[in-house]
Scaffold this motif. Structure first.
Motif, PDB file in Angstrom:
ATOM      1  N   SER A  35       0.829  -1.204   0.000  1.00  8.55           N
ATOM      2  CA  SER A  35       0.000   0.000   0.000  1.00  8.55           C
ATOM      3  C   SER A  35       0.865   1.257   0.000  1.00  8.55           C
ATOM      4  CB  SER A  35      -0.943   0.007   1.204  1.00  8.55           C
ATOM      5  OG  SER A  35      -0.227   0.227   2.404  1.00  8.55           O
ATOM      6  N   LEU A  36       2.023   1.198   0.625  1.00  9.96           N
ATOM      7  CA  LEU A  36       2.932   2.340   0.613  1.00  9.96           C
ATOM      8  C   LEU A  36       3.594   2.521  -0.756  1.00  9.96           C
ATOM      9  CD1 LEU A  36       4.639   1.841   4.079  1.00  9.96           C
ATOM     10  CD2 LEU A  36       3.050   3.654   3.443  1.00  9.96           C
ATOM     11  N   ALA A  37       3.607   1.452  -1.563  1.00 13.07           N
ATOM     12  CA  ALA A  37       4.232   1.513  -2.883  1.00 13.07           C
ATOM     13  C   ALA A  37       3.302   2.087  -3.941  1.00 13.07           C
ATOM     14  CB  ALA A  37       4.684   0.115  -3.304  1.00 13.07           C
ATOM     15  N   GLY A  38       2.021   2.039  -3.714  1.00 14.85           N
ATOM     16  CA  GLY A  38       1.088   2.531  -4.725  1.00 14.85           C
ATOM     17  C   GLY A  38       0.957   1.531  -5.865  1.00 14.85           C
ATOM     18  N   GLN A  44       6.763  -1.421  -5.862  1.00 10.81           N
ATOM     19  CA  GLN A  44       6.229  -2.549  -5.115  1.00 10.81           C
ATOM     20  C   GLN A  44       7.320  -3.582  -4.850  1.00 10.81           C
ATOM     21  OE1 GLN A  44       2.918  -3.936  -7.440  1.00 10.81           O
ATOM     22  NE2 GLN A  44       1.523  -2.395  -6.621  1.00 10.81           N
ATOM     23  N   ALA A  45       8.105  -3.888  -5.879  1.00  9.96           N
ATOM     24  CA  ALA A  45       9.216  -4.836  -5.718  1.00  9.96           C
ATOM     25  C   ALA A  45      10.232  -4.293  -4.710  1.00  9.96           C
ATOM     26  CB  ALA A  45       9.875  -5.104  -7.057  1.00  9.96           C
ATOM     27  N   TYR A  46      10.508  -2.998  -4.796  1.00 10.80           N
ATOM     28  CA  TYR A  46      11.435  -2.359  -3.856  1.00 10.80           C
ATOM     29  C   TYR A  46      10.918  -2.475  -2.426  1.00 10.80           C
ATOM     30  CZ  TYR A  46      13.802   1.460  -1.400  1.00 10.80           C
ATOM     31  OH  TYR A  46      14.497   2.205  -0.486  1.00 10.80           O
ATOM     32  N   MET A  47       9.637  -2.209  -2.230  1.00 13.72           N
ATOM     33  CA  MET A  47       9.069  -2.261  -0.881  1.00 13.72           C
ATOM     34  C   MET A  47       9.052  -3.681  -0.330  1.00 13.72           C
ATOM     35  SD  MET A  47       8.674   0.756   0.142  1.00 13.72           S
ATOM     36  CE  MET A  47       7.834   0.379   1.662  1.00 13.72           C
ATOM     37  N   LEU A  48       8.823  -4.664  -1.187  1.00 10.16           N
ATOM     38  CA  LEU A  48       8.881  -6.050  -0.720  1.00 10.16           C
ATOM     39  C   LEU A  48      10.308  -6.422  -0.321  1.00 10.16           C
ATOM     40  CD1 LEU A  48       6.419  -7.816  -3.180  1.00 10.16           C
ATOM     41  CD2 LEU A  48       6.033  -7.210  -0.775  1.00 10.16           C
ATOM     42  N   GLN A  49      11.297  -5.896  -1.044  1.00 10.76           N
ATOM     43  CA  GLN A  49      12.691  -6.117  -0.640  1.00 10.76           C
ATOM     44  C   GLN A  49      12.984  -5.452   0.697  1.00 10.76           C
ATOM     45  OE1 GLN A  49      14.905  -4.515  -3.903  1.00 10.76           O
ATOM     46  NE2 GLN A  49      14.725  -6.378  -5.144  1.00 10.76           N
ATOM     47  N   ARG A  50      12.445  -4.255   0.872  1.00 11.87           N
ATOM     48  CA  ARG A  50      12.640  -3.547   2.147  1.00 11.87           C
ATOM     49  C   ARG A  50      11.967  -4.311   3.294  1.00 11.87           C
ATOM     50  NH1 ARG A  50      16.628  -1.462   2.604  1.00 11.87           N
ATOM     51  NH2 ARG A  50      17.023  -3.057   1.125  1.00 11.87           N
ATOM     52  N   LEU A  51      10.818  -4.907   3.027  1.00 11.33           N
ATOM     53  CA  LEU A  51      10.131  -5.707   4.046  1.00 11.33           C
ATOM     54  C   LEU A  51      10.991  -6.902   4.439  1.00 11.33           C
ATOM     55  CD1 LEU A  51       7.644  -6.273   5.786  1.00 11.33           C
ATOM     56  CD2 LEU A  51       6.630  -7.428   3.816  1.00 11.33           C
ATOM     57  N   GLN A  52      11.599  -7.548   3.440  1.00  8.32           N
ATOM     58  CA  GLN A  52      12.506  -8.658   3.738  1.00  8.32           C
ATOM     59  C   GLN A  52      13.678  -8.165   4.582  1.00  8.32           C
ATOM     60  OE1 GLN A  52      11.024 -11.328   3.588  1.00  8.32           O
ATOM     61  NE2 GLN A  52      12.131 -12.517   2.072  1.00  8.32           N
TER      62      GLN A  52
END
Length: 77
Positions: A35-38, A44-52
């Protein structure tokens, strides 16, 4: 034999409850990151990497939202 059945059913139920709880927390964290990625697929891929990365760094649950917001603001694209 009756006690054995009760114990097995209770342990199985507790295990399933714990597994479901962990799975739902992961889904909520993933939804927050997306949701923060829009709608940008690269973000979105970047945010999933950040989550990892947050999981690797063992960021506390209470701090995760703020941590992800800072990472979203620091997105280079």
């Amino acid at each position: 034999m009756d006690y054995f059945i009760v114990v097995v059913a209770t342990v199985a139920g507790l295990y399933f409850h714990g597994w479901l709880y962990v799975r739902m927390r992961r889904w909520m964290d993933r939804d927050l990151a997306l949701s923060l990625a829009g709608t940008d697929p690269q973000k979105q891929a970047y945010m999933l990497q950040r989550l990892q990365q947050a999981r690797v760094e063992k960021v506390k649950r209470k701090q995760l939202a703020g941590w992800l917001e800072r990472e979203a603001a620091a997105y280079p694209g």
